[in-house]
Every structure is written in structure tokens, then in C-alpha cells.
Write a protein that holds these residues in place. Structure first.
Motif, PDB file in Angstrom:
ATOM      1  N   HIS A 143       0.854  -1.193   0.000  1.00  0.00           N
ATOM      2  CA  HIS A 143       0.000   0.000   0.000  1.00  0.00           C
ATOM      3  C   HIS A 143       0.889   1.244   0.000  1.00  0.00           C
ATOM      4  O   HIS A 143       2.077   1.165   0.343  1.00  0.00           O
ATOM      5  N   LYS A 188       0.161   4.564   4.606  1.00  0.00           N
ATOM      6  CA  LYS A 188      -0.800   3.680   5.298  1.00  0.00           C
ATOM      7  C   LYS A 188      -0.255   3.308   6.674  1.00  0.00           C
ATOM      8  O   LYS A 188       0.863   2.817   6.803  1.00  0.00           O
ATOM      9  N   GLY A 200      -6.114  -4.470   6.535  1.00  0.00           N
ATOM     10  CA  GLY A 200      -7.230  -5.109   7.236  1.00  0.00           C
ATOM     11  C   GLY A 200      -7.837  -6.218   6.386  1.00  0.00           C
ATOM     12  O   GLY A 200      -8.347  -7.215   6.908  1.00  0.00           O
ATOM     13  N   THR A 201      -7.772  -6.039   5.072  1.00  0.00           N
ATOM     14  CA  THR A 201      -8.303  -7.065   4.161  1.00  0.00           C
ATOM     15  C   THR A 201      -7.483  -8.344   4.298  1.00  0.00           C
ATOM     16  O   THR A 201      -8.032  -9.446   4.388  1.00  0.00           O
TER      17      THR A 201
HETATM   18  O1  LIG Z   1      -5.365   1.913   3.248  1.00  0.00           O
HETATM   19  C1  LIG Z   1      -5.742   1.533   2.116  1.00  0.00           C
HETATM   20  O2  LIG Z   1      -5.447   2.113   1.080  1.00  0.00           O
HETATM   21  C2  LIG Z   1      -6.579   0.329   2.048  1.00  0.00           C
HETATM   22  N1  LIG Z   1      -7.000  -0.184   3.157  1.00  0.00           N
HETATM   23  C3  LIG Z   1      -7.841  -1.308   3.298  1.00  0.00           C
HETATM   24  C4  LIG Z   1      -7.147  -2.410   4.064  1.00  0.00           C
HETATM   25  O3  LIG Z   1      -6.326  -2.122   4.953  1.00  0.00           O
HETATM   26  O4  LIG Z   1      -7.462  -3.582   3.832  1.00  0.00           O
HETATM   27  C5  LIG Z   1      -8.423  -1.770   1.991  1.00  0.00           C
HETATM   28  C6  LIG Z   1      -7.512  -1.613   0.801  1.00  0.00           C
HETATM   29  O5  LIG Z   1      -6.503  -2.566   0.850  1.00  0.00           O
HETATM   30  C7  LIG Z   1      -6.947  -0.213   0.730  1.00  0.00           C
END
Ligand SMILES: O=C(O)C1=N[C@H](C(=O)O)C[C@H](O)C1
Ligand SMILES: NC(=O)C1=CN([C@@H]2O[C@H](COP(=O)(O)OP(=O)(O)OC[C@H]3O[C@@H](n4cnc5c(N)ncnc54)[C@H](OP(=O)(O)O)[C@@H]3O)[C@@H](O)[C@H]2O)C=CC1
Length: 275
Positions: free
Chosen positions: A162, A166, A171-172
Motif C-alpha cells: 500500500h 498507510k 485489514g483485508t
Molecule cells: O489503506 C488503504 O489504502 C486500504 N486499506 C484497506 C485495508 O487495509 O485492507 C483496503 C484496501 O486494501 C486499501
């Protein structure tokens, strides 16, 4: 039918801004020009598609929310804020009887669900609102339920990339691990490999330059005990538009549940997709 009133919290953050743009173009909803914002934000307002949205700082939120509830009646809060804010924001929504869609990842997920269950309101909570990814989760849930132990003895590796900002592990990916666990795979979410370095993302992962600042790439790889068999599942999202439609579907689903008198219920995006 009157459009459903929503407030999108987390402006001027990346995802909140994208969802707000989509909401303005979606006749199913009406975006209130107010947003709960973070402690680091100095601005008083943020403009989306020519509309100024008031940014409400944490210290002012109790009074402003009461004012908004008095003026607008019921509205649904959509939360794309920060992992550090999840637990407190959920407690705040519940204390005010505000139904909400929680897209923000992180925090104490068990406590989050318990807070809603003990409240008089309802929420849709999901780490991923992309409907096609939710569909994949539903397939995984079906496999876990129908074939427990299917991958017993297999070794799992999970890697995700990501944008550098982030704050938490995907979380996914954490949610996906729970399905693999139920299929017999021994794996802890702490072993998820995160990539946040844009140079590595561009040069080794081949993530397009234009999406280094906004992407969510995930690979789950299962290897058999004797290493003769490999399964690989992958979902690579560039940008953030994919999350908007599912989020706004979740709002409509939640509104339906509230109208049917539900209280203290947590719904998932799989529930939304099935409906
Ligand atoms: O922070 C993000 O950009 C995302 N977050 C979510 C996660 O943490 O799963 C969903 C996606 O991956 C994008
Ligand atoms: N469920 C899904 O489908 C998806 C979920 N996400 C999740 O959404 C979340 C947000 O992601 P992203 O937009 O990239 O993050 P950003 O960091 O770009 O934006 C987060 C915003 O929230 C603000 N904020 C912090 N604390 C609070 C608070 N208490 N109340 C209101 N706002 C607050 C931040 O302000 P400040 O700068 O002051 O901290 C910032 O403006 C993450 O958890 C991410 O994983 C992302 C994509 C899809």
C-alpha cells in the motif's frame, strides 16, 4: 424516495475525499456539508466538486453533531478516518445513536462489534468495500465453512503493498487470513509481509508510478508440504474508486435495516452483497 442523508468523516483524507466525490453524483444519497476531521488538520473547510465541507475538529464534535442532528434528523455516518480513531469514533457514534458505515481499518475489531451490539444503533463494518473483493471473501467464507481443513499442512505466505502513508497492516489481508486459518492453515496475521517503500513497489512489484500514492495489492500463496503444489490468489487495486460503489450500497442497506427497526446489529459487506 428521499435521498439518504450521509456525513463522510475523515476529510480531507484520501479515501473520504474520493467517496465524497462519488456521493455527490449518486442520487441515492445526499451529502451533508460537514465532516469529522483529525487532530492534525488546521483547515476549517475542504472543497469537493465546488462544495465547501465544514471540517469539525475532535474537540468540537459533540456540540456540532448535536446541532446537526437537531437540524437534519437521522443521517448515516461514513467513517474513513485513521486506525487510531476507530475505537473512539465507534463509541462516539453509538453514544449518539448514529448509525454508521465503518470503512476504517485497525483498532480493536472485537470491541468495535461489541460496542455496536450494546448500542441502540446499527453499523456496516468491513475492511474492504470493493464488491468484487467482498465476493472473493464470500467464496473464501463458503470454502472455510464447507471444507474445514482443506489446506491442512500447507504453508501460507501473505504479502501486501500500500501507499507509504498507510498506518496499519492491511485489514483485508487480516480478514483473509482468518478464512485460511479455518481451512486448516497455521498462520498468524503478524507474519503478513507489508511493503510501504515506493521504490521497491515500482521496481520490484511493478506497481505503476501513477498509483504509488494509492494502491492496495495483495498476494496469498499456499504451498503443499512437499512443495510440489502451489496455489496463488491475488487482488491488485490501483487507485481508490472501486471502494465508492460498495460504500454507498452499504449506506442504502443500512438505511433499510434501520427502517425495519433493527438495533444493536453489526452487518458485514458480505451481508450487503447478498442483499
Ligand atoms: O489503506 C488503504 O489504502 C486500504 N486499506 C484497506 C485495508 O487495509 O485492507 C483496503 C484496501 O486494501 C486499501
Ligand atoms: N474499507 C475499505 O474498503 C477501505 C478502507 N480504507 C481505510 O480507510 C482509512 C483511511 O484511509 P486513507 O484515506 O488512505 O487515510 P488518510 O490518512 O489519507 O486519511 C485519514 C484522515 O482521517 C483523519 N482523522 C484522523 N483522526 C480522525 C478522527 N478522530 N476523526 C475524523 N478524522 C480523523 C486524518 O486527519 P489527521 O491528518 O489529523 O490524522 C486524515 O485526514 C484507513 O484505515 C484505510 O485502511 C481505505 C481504502 C478502502
Amino acid at each position: 424516495m428521499n435521498p439518504i442523508k450521509i456525513m463522510i468523516n475523515g476529510l480531507p483524507g484520501n479515501v473520504a475525499s474520493i467517496i465524497a466525490g462519488h456521493a455527490m453524483a449518486d442520487p441515492r444519497v445526499s451529502l451533508l456539508p460537514h465532516s469529522l476531521t483529525g487532530p492534525e488538520i488546521d483547515a476549517d473547510q475542504h472543497t469537493i466538486s465546488g462544495t465547501a465541507i465544514e471540517l469539525i475538529k475532535p474537540a468540537d464534535r459533540e456540540k456540532r453533531i448535536d446541532d446537526l442532528a437537531a437540524v437534519h434528523g437521522r443521517f448515516i455516518s461514513v467513517d474513513f478516518t485513521h486506525p487510531s480513531a476507530v475505537t473512539d469514533n465507534a463509541a462516539f457514534y453509538c453514544s449518539r445513536g448514529l448509525p454508521f458505515v465503518m470503512g476504517t481499518t485497525g483498532g480493536d475489531r472485537k470491541k468495535l462489534a461489541e460496542t455496536v451490539a450494546e448500542s441502540k444503533t446499527c453499523a456496516v463494518i468491513a475492511p474492504n468495500m470493493a464488491k468484487q473483493i467482498v465476493g472473493f471473501q464470500a467464496m473464501m467464507a463458503h470454502a472455510a465453512e464447507t471444507f474445514p481443513g482443506l489446506f491442512k499442512g500447507y504453508t501460507l505466505s501473505v504479502r501486501e503493498s500500500h501507499q507509504a502513508g498507510k498506518a496499519d497492516t492491511s485489514g483485508t489481508a487480516k480478514a483473509m487470513v482468518s478464512y485460511f486459518n479455518r481451512m486448516g492453515v497455521d498462520f498468524s496475521t503478524e507474519a503478513i509481509a507489508m511493503e510501504r517503500d515506493p521504490t521497491v513497489q515500482r521496481d520490484r512489484w511493478n506497481i505503476p508510478e501513477a498509483y504509488l500514492s494509492g494502491h492496495g495489492w495483495h498476494t496469498y500463496r499456499l504451498t503443499s508440504p512437499d512443495k510440489t503444489v502451489v496455489f496463488e490468489f491475488q487482488h491488485n487495486v490501483n487507485g481508490r474508486d472501486i471502494y465508492a460503489e460498495g460504500t454507498l450500497d452499504a449506506v442504502c442497506y443500512l438505511q433499510g435495516k434501520l427502517e425495519s427497526g433493527q438495533q444493536g446489529r453489526v452487518f458485514s459487506m458480505i451481508d450487503v452483497l447478498e442483499a
